[in-house]
Design an enzyme around this catalytic site. Structure first.
Site, short mmCIF file in Angstrom:
data_model
loop_
_atom_site.label_atom_id
_atom_site.label_comp_id
_atom_site.label_asym_id
_atom_site.label_seq_id
_atom_site.Cartn_x
_atom_site.Cartn_y
_atom_site.Cartn_z
N ASP A 121 1.18 -6.22 -7.77
CA ASP A 121 1.69 -6.39 -6.42
C ASP A 121 2.71 -7.86 -6.12
O ASP A 121 3.37 -8.18 -5.18
CB ASP A 121 0.70 -6.74 -5.15
CG ASP A 121 -0.28 -6.16 -4.74
OD1 ASP A 121 0.36 -4.31 -4.84
OD2 ASP A 121 -1.03 -5.97 -4.41
N ARG A 123 -6.14 -11.51 6.85
CA ARG A 123 -6.16 -11.92 5.35
C ARG A 123 -5.87 -13.44 5.92
O ARG A 123 -7.21 -14.48 5.06
CB ARG A 123 -4.34 -11.93 4.88
CG ARG A 123 -4.67 -9.79 4.48
CD ARG A 123 -5.13 -9.70 2.83
NE ARG A 123 -5.14 -8.25 3.64
CZ ARG A 123 -4.01 -8.01 2.03
NH1 ARG A 123 -3.75 -8.86 1.74
NH2 ARG A 123 -4.19 -7.00 1.91
N HIS A 158 -0.90 -7.85 7.95
CA HIS A 158 -0.05 -8.78 8.33
C HIS A 158 0.43 -9.13 8.88
O HIS A 158 1.25 -7.60 9.19
CB HIS A 158 0.61 -9.30 6.59
CG HIS A 158 -0.03 -9.32 5.29
ND1 HIS A 158 0.33 -8.68 4.56
CD2 HIS A 158 -0.64 -10.51 5.27
CE1 HIS A 158 0.00 -9.92 2.92
NE2 HIS A 158 -0.71 -10.57 4.24
N CYS A 190 8.14 -7.57 3.19
CA CYS A 190 6.81 -7.91 2.11
C CYS A 190 7.39 -8.13 0.25
O CYS A 190 7.52 -9.33 -0.03
CB CYS A 190 6.03 -6.60 1.55
SG CYS A 190 5.00 -6.72 3.22
#
Length: 273
Positions: free
Chosen positions: A70, A140, A169, A266
């Protein structure tokens, strides 16, 4: 129809998806049985970099690390305001080594890096928006991190609670169209708690509101330079609404990264100096 949208050159940090894969599940999009087409992922990622450069933006790259699938999601590594770097401390143990890899890059590039004491996932949940920083929590990044961010940057932090696990997110449910003092945002209201929806409606009465369908295509995981909006091609209604508001959508397909719950933003860390 607004005709004064002016793009501002940006500096982005990205990470090649050389080791990208879905090896664990830490959000509803991820299934370890899902096969990633790494060649397609590389091709899509390169198309994003080409689009940024074609529109006058600077792109730096950090070396990917084997075993960190990731790490391609560079936005989660930090938030950078006025050349000051607030690093990351990931919720998932699988991602925690990414913080060190990105910290090493920032330090080698001449930046000082603040290590947060609280769980904090960079621009995934911390979105600079001109006069303040919009800050997500709920899945998160913790509320304690919001306080750390405010103390570090000396910028007011507006806490927003996310309630839909598909939008885990803040950058999956909202993006800033223009960071000027009178700037605007696009967002999906139902990703937020009732109180947070009221806050956003007060702060941004003229916001561009997205449908759930466009949000689920990661249409809100977009990057704007103040005029051009790099956006998933599947977010057709949102693109039309952005056009109506005077922005120019630039479609970039990063659908392979959706398998891990990621998209354009992202994969993009902005370095604001």
């Amino acid at each position: 129809m607004p005709d004064s949208r002016v793009p501002r050159p940006r500096r982005f940090l990205v990470c090649e998806p050389r080791h990208f894969a879905v090896q664990y599940a830490i959000n509803p999009w991820m299934n370890p049985d899902t096969r990633v087409d790494i060649d397609l992922a590389q091709e899509q990622w390169r198309s994003l970099i080409s689009a940024y450069r074609a529109h006058g933006h600077t792109v730096d790259t950090v070396e990917p690390v084997a075993g960190l699938p990731d790490m391609v999601f560079a936005a989660n590594s930090a938030v950078v305001v006025d050349g000051r770097v607030f690093g990351s401390s990931f919720h998932a143990p699988e991602r925690r080594p990414e913080s060190t890899a990105y910290e090493t890059w920032f330090k080698s590039a001449g930046f000082d890096v603040y290590r947060p004491e609280s769980v904090c996932e960079g621009e995934g949940d911390l979105v600079p928006a001109g006069r303040w920083i919009l800050a997500g929590t709920g899945f998160r990044t913790t509320r304690a991190a919001h306080h750390e961010v405010q103390e570090y940057f000396g910028v007011p932090v507006i806490g927003l609670k996310l309630t839909d696990p598909y939008f885990y997110h803040l950058d999956t449910a909202l993006f800033v169209l223009d960071e000027r003092r009178d700037g605007n945002i696009a967002y999906y209201p139902d990703a937020f708690s009732p109180g947070s929806r009221e806050v956003l409606a007060r702060l941004y009465p003229d916001a561009v509101v997205a449908t759930r369908e466009d949000a689920l295509t990661f249409g809100l995981n977009s990057v704007s330079d103040g005029h051009h909006v790099f956006i998933d091609p599947g977010a057709t209604a949102l693109a039309a609404e952005l056009t109506r508001h005077g922005y120019l959508p630039v479609p970039v397909d990063l659908s392979e990264f959706r398998k891990a719950g990621g998209g354009i933003k992202c994969c993009t860390q902005e370095i604001r100096s």
